[in-house]
Design an enzyme around this catalytic site. Structure first.
Site, PDB file in Angstrom:
ATOM      1  N   LYS A  40       0.841  -1.203   0.000  1.00 38.19           N
ATOM      2  CA  LYS A  40       0.000   0.000   0.000  1.00 38.19           C
ATOM      3  C   LYS A  40       0.873   1.249   0.000  1.00 38.19           C
ATOM      4  O   LYS A  40       1.710   1.426   0.878  1.00 38.19           O
ATOM      5  CB  LYS A  40      -0.926  -0.005   1.224  1.00 38.19           C
ATOM      6  CG  LYS A  40      -2.044  -1.017   1.068  1.00 38.19           C
ATOM      7  CD  LYS A  40      -3.151  -0.807   2.064  1.00 38.19           C
ATOM      8  CE  LYS A  40      -4.289  -1.747   1.743  1.00 38.19           C
ATOM      9  NZ  LYS A  40      -4.975  -1.416   0.478  1.00 38.19           N
ATOM     10  N   ARG A  80     -11.029  -9.125  -4.955  1.00 34.23           N
ATOM     11  CA  ARG A  80     -11.825  -9.656  -6.063  1.00 34.23           C
ATOM     12  C   ARG A  80     -11.365 -11.048  -6.463  1.00 34.23           C
ATOM     13  O   ARG A  80     -12.123 -11.807  -7.061  1.00 34.23           O
ATOM     14  CB  ARG A  80     -11.771  -8.668  -7.242  1.00 34.23           C
ATOM     15  CG  ARG A  80     -10.413  -8.469  -7.823  1.00 34.23           C
ATOM     16  CD  ARG A  80     -10.315  -7.206  -8.683  1.00 34.23           C
ATOM     17  NE  ARG A  80     -10.332  -5.980  -7.880  1.00 34.23           N
ATOM     18  CZ  ARG A  80     -10.311  -4.756  -8.385  1.00 34.23           C
ATOM     19  NH1 ARG A  80     -10.290  -4.558  -9.691  1.00 34.23           N
ATOM     20  NH2 ARG A  80     -10.326  -3.699  -7.583  1.00 34.23           N
TER      21      ARG A  80
HETATM   22  N1  BES Z   1      -9.092  -3.523   1.098  1.00 36.18           N
HETATM   23  C1  BES Z   1      -8.850  -2.561   0.104  1.00 36.18           C
HETATM   24  C2  BES Z   1     -10.006  -1.566  -0.058  1.00 36.18           C
HETATM   25  C3  BES Z   1     -10.323  -0.671   1.099  1.00 36.18           C
HETATM   26  C4  BES Z   1      -9.949   0.650   1.067  1.00 36.18           C
HETATM   27  C5  BES Z   1     -11.051  -1.119   2.186  1.00 36.18           C
HETATM   28  C6  BES Z   1     -10.274   1.483   2.126  1.00 36.18           C
HETATM   29  C7  BES Z   1     -11.375  -0.290   3.242  1.00 36.18           C
HETATM   30  C8  BES Z   1     -10.986   1.012   3.203  1.00 36.18           C
HETATM   31  C9  BES Z   1      -8.641  -3.240  -1.243  1.00 36.18           C
HETATM   32  O1  BES Z   1      -8.088  -4.503  -1.206  1.00 36.18           O
HETATM   33  C10 BES Z   1      -7.665  -2.387  -1.988  1.00 36.18           C
HETATM   34  O2  BES Z   1      -6.535  -2.388  -1.651  1.00 36.18           O
HETATM   35  N2  BES Z   1      -8.136  -1.676  -2.996  1.00 36.18           N
HETATM   36  C11 BES Z   1      -7.317  -0.814  -3.775  1.00 36.18           C
HETATM   37  C12 BES Z   1      -7.096  -1.461  -5.097  1.00 36.18           C
HETATM   38  C13 BES Z   1      -6.020  -0.854  -5.952  1.00 36.18           C
HETATM   39  C14 BES Z   1      -4.818  -0.349  -5.270  1.00 36.18           C
HETATM   40  C15 BES Z   1      -5.543  -1.911  -6.900  1.00 36.18           C
HETATM   41  C16 BES Z   1      -8.083   0.481  -3.886  1.00 36.18           C
HETATM   42  O3  BES Z   1      -9.288   0.438  -4.133  1.00 36.18           O
HETATM   43  O4  BES Z   1      -7.467   1.526  -3.684  1.00 36.18           O
HETATM   44 MN    MN Z   2      -5.980  -4.496  -1.228  1.00 35.07          MN
END
Ligand code: BES
Ligand code: MN
Ligand code: ZN
Length: 483
Positions: A263, A338
């Site tokens: 992240k 997903r």
């Molecule tokens: N678990 C996250 C999404 C999320 C974001 C949940 C904020 C709760 C609060 C998901 O797995 C994720 O990382 N999504 C990313 C995807 C992208 C970086 C490929 C997103 O939506 O930013």
């Molecule tokens: Mn994620």
């Protein structure tokens, strides 16, 4: 924690510690609460003339501390209900400062329909989570243990009590830290909740997951020292075993670091123990239905793992073969949810379900689009089903915003290398393209709820509190019991 007890009675209990009277602005106090002194009556009249909706009357030397709440007037009954829940939150604050553990509620005239809703707001606000505190709070707090709603219908009380137990379970599961909740521990926590509430759990372990060729779940798990789990929760009371079930699929990422695509945003990992909130909502919903003894067959599927960078973690550029044989090109390992949901959605086909609903903290895009105030809805189920879900959403104030699954959004998912790409870097409407990806693994009426916004709050918000909110439990129970 277990929710405070919710009871009904036909008369006021004799030994009261707190009595809340909810009444329309123009209604007088009912005689049943006793005679007020002239000074009390004057104070009450003066206070009720002000916009303050909650008047506290400490009745020293007599029976109860009295709280007089004026029924808010809002444009719709659903919005009135929500205002009453928020009043319940205020009332809970007074009960704790007054150190009262038992509350009785009376609704007067048109406010009678909202007395249980006041109890709902109070009880949801009384949630607390402190299993890791080793030192007692000083002074020791008095916790709410029991709420009695005078004159409430037994069936409505039982439904609300079971629902609140389901919400508390979901909140506990979400609030449990990752170091107490590996995928295996999470599965066991859900199974234990099922033993208490009355649903069955089968936990598929890594060899079973491998035999089922769940390539998405296995790939996300590759970087983890802990094995994945795939939990099958089933509630099928006698006589419903042969019915086509509703299947609920919940994302069970017990911690999301993003994997090798770590992240990037500062602090964005801090709350990622909440990434199993969809799975928690599935367990909470099944627990509520089972506690209630509802006559409906529901199956819950919760694929679980953490998502970590590790020496053998899956990598951008990898091609996975999913449970149903489709191949997927990986572009970003942080779009992991997903992948495990796709395997679970493909697995759901074997139940010949009448409807599948998945619930997931799936995308930051959904959180950006609706914030913590709503759930993003997408799906292929018919309009009547969507409308019923919207109606339930308004009723419990877990409102839905529907986004379209237009074919054009699928362009982002075309891959030169595999059948599908799971994510388009830099793509827009990321919550929609995520849902388009999931759609490719469905072959039945399907709804997708992206709860990334409301599932976990970093600052308290009225009766939803702070931390895990239990989002989607009240919605799904209301929806499943409304037809
Ligand atoms: N678990 C996250 C999404 C999320 C974001 C949940 C904020 C709760 C609060 C998901 O797995 C994720 O990382 N999504 C990313 C995807 C992208 C970086 C490929 C997103 O939506 O930013
Ligand atoms: Mn994620
Ligand atoms: Zn995630």
């Amino acid at each position: 924690m277990r929710a405070p007890r919710l009871l009904t009675s036909t008369t006021l209990p004799p030994a009261l510690s707190a009595l809340a009277v909810l009444l329309p602005a123009d209604a007088p106090l009912p005689e049943a609460v006793g005679v007020l002194s002239a000074a009390e009556a004057a104070y009450l009249t003066a206070e009720r003339a002000r916009p303050t909706a909650l008047v506290r009357l400490p009745r020293y030397g007599t029976a109860a501390t009295l709280y007089v709440l004026t029924l808010p007037t809002k444009p719709t009954p659903d919005l009135t209900r929500e205002a009453v829940r928020k009043l319940g939150h205020q009332l809970n604050g007074l009960l704790s400062s007054d150190r009262l553990a038992a509350l009785s509620i009376i609704g007067v005239a048109s406010a009678a329909d909202f007395a249980l809703t006041l109890a709902e707001g109070v009880i949801l606000s009384a949630y607390h989570f402190a299993p890791y505190k080793t030192k007692p709070e000083v002074p020791a707090p008095v916790r709410l243990t029991e709420v009695t709603v005078v004159g409430a219908a037994d069936a409505a009380v039982r439904k609300l009590a079971a629902t609140l137990d389901g919400v508390f379970l979901a909140r506990d599961l979400v609030n449990t830290p990752f170091n107490y909740q590996s995928a295996v521990q999470f599965a066991e926590q859900m199974a234990e909740a099922g033993r208490q509430a009355g649903y069955q759990t089968e936990i598929l372990d890594q060899p079973r997951i491998q035999a089922l060729k769940m390539g998405g779940l296995l790939a996300v798990n590759q970087g983890s020292p802990d094995p994945p789990t795939f939990s099958i929760l089933e509630y099928a009371p006698p006589g419903t075993e042969q019915d086509a079930p509703v299947v609920l699929v919940g994302k069970g990422v017990v911690f999301d670091t993003g994997g090798l695509s770590l992240k990037p945003t500062p602090n964005s990992m801090d709350m990622m123990k909440c990434d199993m909130a969809g799975g928690a909502a599935v367990a909470g919903t099944l627990a509520a239905l089972a506690l209630l003894g509802a006559k409906i067959r529901v199956v819950g599927l919760v694929p679980a793992t953490d998502n970590r960078p590790g020496e053998v973690a899956f990598a951008p550029g990898d091609v996975l073969t999913m449970q149903d044989g489709q191949t997927v090109e990986i572009t970003n390992t942080d779009a992991e949810g997903r992948l495990l949901l796709a395997d679970a959605l493909a697995f759901a086909k074997r139940y010949q379900p009448k409807l599948v609903i998945d619930i997931a903290t799936l995308t930051g895009a959904a959180a950006n689009a609706v914030g913590k105030e709503g759930l993003a809805l997408m799906g292929t189920a018919d309009e009547a089903t969507k409308m019923a879900l919207h109606t339930a959403g308004h009723r419990v104030h877990e409102r839905l915003v529907e986004f379209p699954l237009w074919e054009e959004y699928g362009e982002q998912l075309k891959s030169d290398l595999a059948d599908l790409k799971h994510y388009q870097p830099g793509g827009q409407a990321g919550h929609v393209s995520a849902a388009k990806f999931l759609e490719a693994f469905t072959s039945y009426p399907w709804l997708h709820l992206d709860i990334a916004g409301p599932a976990f709050l970093t600052a308290p918000d009225s009766y939803r509190g702070k931390g895990g909110t239990g989002t989607a439990v009240r919605l799904l129970v209301e929806f499943l019991l409304s037809d």
